[in-house]
Design an enzyme around this catalytic site. Sequence first.
Site, PDB file in Angstrom:
ATOM      1  N   TYR A 142       0.877  -1.168   0.000  1.00  0.00           N
ATOM      2  CA  TYR A 142       0.000   0.000   0.000  1.00  0.00           C
ATOM      3  C   TYR A 142       0.914   1.218   0.000  1.00  0.00           C
ATOM      4  O   TYR A 142       1.655   1.448   0.963  1.00  0.00           O
ATOM      5  CB  TYR A 142      -0.844  -0.086   1.275  1.00  0.00           C
ATOM      6  CG  TYR A 142      -1.933   0.922   1.495  1.00  0.00           C
ATOM      7  CD1 TYR A 142      -2.258   1.897   0.566  1.00  0.00           C
ATOM      8  CD2 TYR A 142      -2.671   0.879   2.668  1.00  0.00           C
ATOM      9  CE1 TYR A 142      -3.288   2.791   0.808  1.00  0.00           C
ATOM     10  CE2 TYR A 142      -3.703   1.768   2.922  1.00  0.00           C
ATOM     11  CZ  TYR A 142      -3.999   2.732   1.993  1.00  0.00           C
ATOM     12  OH  TYR A 142      -5.007   3.617   2.246  1.00  0.00           O
ATOM     13  N   LYS A 166      -1.449  -1.122  -4.183  1.00  0.00           N
ATOM     14  CA  LYS A 166      -2.534  -0.196  -3.856  1.00  0.00           C
ATOM     15  C   LYS A 166      -1.917   1.200  -3.816  1.00  0.00           C
ATOM     16  O   LYS A 166      -1.148   1.530  -2.909  1.00  0.00           O
ATOM     17  CB  LYS A 166      -3.166  -0.578  -2.513  1.00  0.00           C
ATOM     18  CG  LYS A 166      -4.370   0.250  -2.149  1.00  0.00           C
ATOM     19  CD  LYS A 166      -4.987  -0.245  -0.856  1.00  0.00           C
ATOM     20  CE  LYS A 166      -6.072   0.689  -0.372  1.00  0.00           C
ATOM     21  NZ  LYS A 166      -6.449   0.408   1.023  1.00  0.00           N
TER      22      LYS A 166
HETATM   23  N1  LIG Z   1     -10.672   3.424   0.059  1.00  0.00           N
HETATM   24  C1  LIG Z   1     -10.286   3.747   1.371  1.00  0.00           C
HETATM   25  C2  LIG Z   1      -8.833   3.833   1.518  1.00  0.00           C
HETATM   26  C3  LIG Z   1      -8.279   2.492   1.488  1.00  0.00           C
HETATM   27  O1  LIG Z   1      -8.394   1.654   2.331  1.00  0.00           O
HETATM   28  C4  LIG Z   1     -10.873   5.032   1.798  1.00  0.00           C
HETATM   29  O2  LIG Z   1     -11.727   5.530   1.074  1.00  0.00           O
HETATM   30  O3  LIG Z   1     -10.520   5.516   2.861  1.00  0.00           O
END
Ligand SMILES: N[C@@H](CC=O)C(=O)O
Length: 312
Positions: A142, A166
């Site tokens: 991430y 990610k």
């Molecule tokens: N999509 C999530 C971020 C990732 O986990 C969010 O909107 O906070």
Amino acid sequence: MPLSAQQVRSRLRGVAVGLLTPFDDDLELQHEKIAENARTLYDEGIRAFLVTANISEYHSLSTSERVAVAETSVNALPSDACVLAGVGGSTAAAQELIRAYDRIGVDAMMIMPPDHTYLHEQGLLEYYRELSSGTETPLVPYVRGFDPSVDYLASLTRVDGVIGIKYALKDPVKLGAGVAAGADDVVWVDGLAEPFAVSFWAEGAEGFSAGVSNFRPEIGLELFDALSEGDWKRARELRNICLPYQNFRDETGQENEIEGAISVSAVKKGLELAGLNGGAVREPIRPLAPEEERRAEELYSQLEDDIESLIE
Ligand SMILES: N[C@@H](CC=O)C(=O)O
């Protein structure tokens, strides 16, 4: 039995919801509510679940709680769902967590952003190599909270075991450069939810993490279809109806100047409004103030109207 690396890649090409962690009024875990949320979202069509991860309040969970929540999620979901479990901390602590997740049978490790004050790109690549050396399970790093070079992103795609990234930097140009320079067999996932889904898709992302789709998954699924079909107009329309609630999530809340402070509380409120389980939040997050609760209700109602006119 966990999914193969190829199956995990295919689930990342879709909408990944954060499976939030509902706490009761004593801030204890509510496992049956996690399971209920997971099954409901699965029934609505979601196939990728980020558990004990970012908006699951990873940092507020103990190691044993992370393992217990991951186990609840794996047991609650059918075998074709992809469970990505949050991993972080020192190399030794992360390896121990990975071993525990492997005993449970999670499908992939979502490696949280480094929580170190001082970072070196080569050291960080070494960290992922060390984590990968102890498991056959795919890793999805991430990228958030630091500004790495394109060379770093390209190298990250070539670490053994890394099958997805990610990407959560507000920089679509760097994403495009990373995609161009990186390995072809890595799936790039928009980590900034629906607001960035259109621009990141244009740069090579093939999936996105959910924002409002965490509690209204039909929006994310429709948006994914529109992007897959290259229907940019519809994709923008769907993205636009997400913005008011997503912008609300970015706010500071009261007596605080840090942006995004109410983000998780706002998603938990959205889950409650959608008939799912939100529950309390643990510190360092604060619950919504009463007037923020009212604004969330208004924004949810607007979202519901927009869904009705655009989707149903
Ligand atoms: N999509 C999530 C971020 C990732 O986990 C969010 O909107 O906070």
